[in-house]
Design a protein around this motif. Structure first.
Motif, PDB file in Angstrom:
ATOM      1  N   ILE A 111       0.816  -1.217   0.000  1.00  0.00           N
ATOM      2  CA  ILE A 111       0.000   0.000   0.000  1.00  0.00           C
ATOM      3  C   ILE A 111       0.847   1.264   0.000  1.00  0.00           C
ATOM      4  O   ILE A 111       0.328   2.364  -0.239  1.00  0.00           O
ATOM      5  CB  ILE A 111      -0.975   0.011   1.195  1.00  0.00           C
ATOM      6  N   ALA A 112       2.128   1.138   0.285  1.00  0.00           N
ATOM      7  CA  ALA A 112       3.026   2.292   0.275  1.00  0.00           C
ATOM      8  C   ALA A 112       4.455   1.787   0.209  1.00  0.00           C
ATOM      9  O   ALA A 112       4.728   0.625   0.526  1.00  0.00           O
ATOM     10  CB  ALA A 112       2.817   3.143   1.523  1.00  0.00           C
ATOM     11  N   SER A 113       5.384   2.657  -0.210  1.00  0.00           N
ATOM     12  CA  SER A 113       6.784   2.261  -0.262  1.00  0.00           C
ATOM     13  C   SER A 113       7.676   3.468  -0.009  1.00  0.00           C
ATOM     14  O   SER A 113       7.257   4.619  -0.164  1.00  0.00           O
ATOM     15  CB  SER A 113       7.113   1.609  -1.612  1.00  0.00           C
ATOM     16  N   ARG A 114       8.903   3.175   0.395  1.00  0.00           N
ATOM     17  CA  ARG A 114       9.928   4.194   0.612  1.00  0.00           C
ATOM     18  C   ARG A 114      11.241   3.669   0.041  1.00  0.00           C
ATOM     19  O   ARG A 114      11.549   2.483   0.183  1.00  0.00           O
ATOM     20  CB  ARG A 114      10.115   4.481   2.105  1.00  0.00           C
ATOM     21  N   ASP A 115      12.020   4.537  -0.571  1.00  0.00           N
ATOM     22  CA  ASP A 115      13.357   4.180  -1.045  1.00  0.00           C
ATOM     23  C   ASP A 115      14.373   4.770  -0.080  1.00  0.00           C
ATOM     24  O   ASP A 115      14.365   5.982   0.182  1.00  0.00           O
ATOM     25  CB  ASP A 115      13.587   4.722  -2.465  1.00  0.00           C
ATOM     26  N   ILE A 116      15.218   3.904   0.475  1.00  0.00           N
ATOM     27  CA  ILE A 116      16.187   4.335   1.467  1.00  0.00           C
ATOM     28  C   ILE A 116      17.575   3.825   1.099  1.00  0.00           C
ATOM     29  O   ILE A 116      17.723   3.042   0.148  1.00  0.00           O
ATOM     30  CB  ILE A 116      15.807   3.834   2.880  1.00  0.00           C
ATOM     31  N   GLN A 117      18.565   4.257   1.847  1.00  0.00           N
ATOM     32  CA  GLN A 117      19.915   3.731   1.716  1.00  0.00           C
ATOM     33  C   GLN A 117      20.391   3.303   3.096  1.00  0.00           C
ATOM     34  O   GLN A 117      20.252   4.048   4.061  1.00  0.00           O
ATOM     35  CB  GLN A 117      20.863   4.775   1.119  1.00  0.00           C
ATOM     36  N   ILE A 118      20.930   2.100   3.169  1.00  0.00           N
ATOM     37  CA  ILE A 118      21.419   1.550   4.425  1.00  0.00           C
ATOM     38  C   ILE A 118      22.941   1.458   4.365  1.00  0.00           C
ATOM     39  O   ILE A 118      23.499   0.858   3.443  1.00  0.00           O
ATOM     40  CB  ILE A 118      20.838   0.142   4.682  1.00  0.00           C
ATOM     41  N   SER A 119      23.589   2.047   5.344  1.00  0.00           N
ATOM     42  CA  SER A 119      25.044   1.948   5.440  1.00  0.00           C
ATOM     43  C   SER A 119      25.388   0.843   6.420  1.00  0.00           C
ATOM     44  O   SER A 119      24.932   0.847   7.563  1.00  0.00           O
ATOM     45  CB  SER A 119      25.624   3.277   5.937  1.00  0.00           C
ATOM     46  N   GLU A 120      26.187  -0.125   5.944  1.00  0.00           N
ATOM     47  CA  GLU A 120      26.546  -1.256   6.807  1.00  0.00           C
ATOM     48  C   GLU A 120      27.871  -1.832   6.339  1.00  0.00           C
ATOM     49  O   GLU A 120      28.071  -2.089   5.155  1.00  0.00           O
ATOM     50  CB  GLU A 120      25.438  -2.326   6.756  1.00  0.00           C
ATOM     51  N   GLY A 121      28.803  -1.993   7.262  1.00  0.00           N
ATOM     52  CA  GLY A 121      30.093  -2.601   6.948  1.00  0.00           C
ATOM     53  C   GLY A 121      30.881  -1.854   5.893  1.00  0.00           C
ATOM     54  O   GLY A 121      31.605  -2.466   5.107  1.00  0.00           O
ATOM     55  N   GLY A 122      30.736  -0.530   5.856  1.00  0.00           N
ATOM     56  CA  GLY A 122      31.459   0.254   4.868  1.00  0.00           C
ATOM     57  C   GLY A 122      30.820   0.280   3.499  1.00  0.00           C
ATOM     58  O   GLY A 122      31.366   0.872   2.569  1.00  0.00           O
ATOM     59  N   ASN A 123      29.660  -0.345   3.355  1.00  0.00           N
ATOM     60  CA  ASN A 123      28.935  -0.374   2.081  1.00  0.00           C
ATOM     61  C   ASN A 123      27.624   0.397   2.207  1.00  0.00           C
ATOM     62  O   ASN A 123      27.054   0.514   3.293  1.00  0.00           O
ATOM     63  CB  ASN A 123      28.628  -1.817   1.671  1.00  0.00           C
ATOM     64  N   LEU A 124      27.155   0.919   1.082  1.00  0.00           N
ATOM     65  CA  LEU A 124      25.881   1.628   1.043  1.00  0.00           C
ATOM     66  C   LEU A 124      24.924   0.844   0.153  1.00  0.00           C
ATOM     67  O   LEU A 124      25.205   0.636  -1.038  1.00  0.00           O
ATOM     68  CB  LEU A 124      26.082   3.041   0.489  1.00  0.00           C
ATOM     69  N   PHE A 125      23.812   0.393   0.749  1.00  0.00           N
ATOM     70  CA  PHE A 125      22.870  -0.455   0.024  1.00  0.00           C
ATOM     71  C   PHE A 125      21.565   0.296  -0.227  1.00  0.00           C
ATOM     72  O   PHE A 125      20.910   0.723   0.733  1.00  0.00           O
ATOM     73  CB  PHE A 125      22.560  -1.720   0.832  1.00  0.00           C
ATOM     74  N   ARG A 127      16.614  -5.074  -2.182  1.00  0.00           N
ATOM     75  CA  ARG A 127      17.799  -4.343  -2.634  1.00  0.00           C
ATOM     76  C   ARG A 127      17.620  -3.986  -4.101  1.00  0.00           C
ATOM     77  O   ARG A 127      17.354  -4.849  -4.932  1.00  0.00           O
ATOM     78  CB  ARG A 127      19.058  -5.174  -2.435  1.00  0.00           C
ATOM     79  N   THR A 128      17.766  -2.709  -4.412  1.00  0.00           N
ATOM     80  CA  THR A 128      17.467  -2.239  -5.763  1.00  0.00           C
ATOM     81  C   THR A 128      18.720  -1.974  -6.595  1.00  0.00           C
ATOM     82  O   THR A 128      18.610  -1.491  -7.729  1.00  0.00           O
ATOM     83  CB  THR A 128      16.615  -0.958  -5.699  1.00  0.00           C
ATOM     84  N   ASP A 129      19.905  -2.289  -6.056  1.00  0.00           N
ATOM     85  CA  ASP A 129      21.108  -2.128  -6.871  1.00  0.00           C
ATOM     86  C   ASP A 129      21.211  -3.277  -7.868  1.00  0.00           C
ATOM     87  O   ASP A 129      20.513  -4.287  -7.758  1.00  0.00           O
ATOM     88  CB  ASP A 129      22.365  -2.018  -6.005  1.00  0.00           C
ATOM     89  N   ALA A 166      -6.715   4.630  11.725  1.00  0.00           N
ATOM     90  CA  ALA A 166      -5.450   4.879  11.038  1.00  0.00           C
ATOM     91  C   ALA A 166      -4.366   5.163  12.066  1.00  0.00           C
ATOM     92  O   ALA A 166      -4.639   5.711  13.141  1.00  0.00           O
ATOM     93  CB  ALA A 166      -5.579   6.048  10.061  1.00  0.00           C
ATOM     94  N   VAL A 167      -3.148   4.781  11.747  1.00  0.00           N
ATOM     95  CA  VAL A 167      -1.997   5.032  12.612  1.00  0.00           C
ATOM     96  C   VAL A 167      -0.808   5.422  11.734  1.00  0.00           C
ATOM     97  O   VAL A 167      -0.817   5.200  10.524  1.00  0.00           O
ATOM     98  CB  VAL A 167      -1.621   3.793  13.460  1.00  0.00           C
ATOM     99  N   ASP A 168       0.205   5.996  12.361  1.00  0.00           N
ATOM    100  CA  ASP A 168       1.476   6.214  11.683  1.00  0.00           C
ATOM    101  C   ASP A 168       2.361   5.007  11.963  1.00  0.00           C
ATOM    102  O   ASP A 168       2.395   4.509  13.094  1.00  0.00           O
ATOM    103  CB  ASP A 168       2.172   7.476  12.194  1.00  0.00           C
ATOM    104  N   VAL A 169       3.076   4.539  10.955  1.00  0.00           N
ATOM    105  CA  VAL A 169       3.993   3.409  11.110  1.00  0.00           C
ATOM    106  C   VAL A 169       5.423   3.952  11.086  1.00  0.00           C
ATOM    107  O   VAL A 169       5.837   4.579  10.111  1.00  0.00           O
ATOM    108  CB  VAL A 169       3.800   2.366   9.991  1.00  0.00           C
ATOM    109  N   VAL A 170       6.133   3.714  12.188  1.00  0.00           N
ATOM    110  CA  VAL A 170       7.495   4.210  12.322  1.00  0.00           C
ATOM    111  C   VAL A 170       8.450   3.014  12.333  1.00  0.00           C
ATOM    112  O   VAL A 170       8.316   2.116  13.171  1.00  0.00           O
ATOM    113  CB  VAL A 170       7.665   5.024  13.617  1.00  0.00           C
ATOM    114  N   VAL A 171       9.394   3.005  11.406  1.00  0.00           N
ATOM    115  CA  VAL A 171      10.404   1.950  11.305  1.00  0.00           C
ATOM    116  C   VAL A 171      11.773   2.627  11.331  1.00  0.00           C
ATOM    117  O   VAL A 171      11.993   3.592  10.585  1.00  0.00           O
ATOM    118  CB  VAL A 171      10.245   1.126  10.010  1.00  0.00           C
ATOM    119  N   PRO A 172      12.681   2.199  12.198  1.00  0.00           N
ATOM    120  CA  PRO A 172      14.006   2.814  12.227  1.00  0.00           C
ATOM    121  C   PRO A 172      14.638   2.877  10.843  1.00  0.00           C
ATOM    122  O   PRO A 172      14.541   1.930  10.060  1.00  0.00           O
ATOM    123  CB  PRO A 172      14.803   1.870  13.151  1.00  0.00           C
ATOM    124  N   ARG A 173      15.248   4.026  10.523  1.00  0.00           N
ATOM    125  CA  ARG A 173      15.962   4.276   9.271  1.00  0.00           C
ATOM    126  C   ARG A 173      15.056   4.501   8.067  1.00  0.00           C
ATOM    127  O   ARG A 173      15.543   4.643   6.938  1.00  0.00           O
ATOM    128  CB  ARG A 173      16.951   3.158   8.941  1.00  0.00           C
TER     129      ARG A 173
END
Length: 200
Positions: free
Chosen positions: A57-71, A95-97, A183-190
């Protein structure tokens, strides 16, 4: 190495919930605070994951930094569902790379928030109507050592690795807000907040 995790269907999840609620001292009062895929893709699920129902029903595009890599990661949110006094939250991470990248993303603690769990336990639901924040449901005594708490959420995420082009499903369960909360807001870290998400 391909991502391989089994999906436990709703019946098994219901049994696990029943056992947790009847034998592990679950206290829901502590969980609220005032205030179609290409066949080349591998879709897995963290342990205990019920299958998402319907389309995202919804989506977000994010970048995760982990172990010196950006995903780059696409986070898809599925319809929130009430179920016997709980709310089920399901997300799909992709993962969209470009496929073929040699680096694997280990989810591990990426979404544990302030908890100590290596689980999808940092997610919260914000009930604006009643000014309350709902935390992920858990088993164990309220004053238990954080390392002894078991969350009703995807766990053991230190063993979940996602390669480029692959997806994984995560879930979390919450004590449900009152029936008049629609309805509620959904909060997910990062992840940017999903606001005003319908609650069936």
């Amino acid at each position: 190495m391909l991502l391989r995790h089994h999906t436990i269907r709703a019946g098994s999840l219901a049994l696990a919930m029943t056992l947790a609620l009847t034998g592990c001292g679950f206290d829901r009062t502590d969980q609220t605070e005032g205030a179609t895929k290409d066949s080349k893709d591998t879709i897995g699920a963290a342990p205990g994951q019920p299958e998402p129902i319907g389309a995202a029903i919804a989506s977000r595009d994010i970048q995760i930094s982990e172990g010196g890599n950006l995903f780059p990661v696409k986070v898809e949110l599925y319809q929130l569902r009430r179920d016997n006094g709980f709310v089920n939250l399901s997300v799909r991470l992709t993962r969209t790379d470009a496929a073929g990248s040699p680096n694997r993303w280990q989810i591990a603690s990426a979404f544990q928030g302030d908890t100590i769990s290596l689980a999808f336990s940092g997610a919260t639901l914000i009930d604006r109507k009643n000014r309350k924040r709902h935390l992920v449901a858990r088993t164990g005594e309220p004053d238990a050592n954080p390392s002894q708490v078991k969350y009703l959420a995807s766990s053991d995420l230190q063993s979940v690795f996602v390669q480029a082009g692959q997806s994984v499903d995560l879930y979390a369960m919450f004590g449900a807000p009152p029936d008049d909360v629609t309805a509620v807001d959904v909060v997910v870290p990062r992840v940017p907040v999903f606001e005003n998400v319908p609650l069936g």
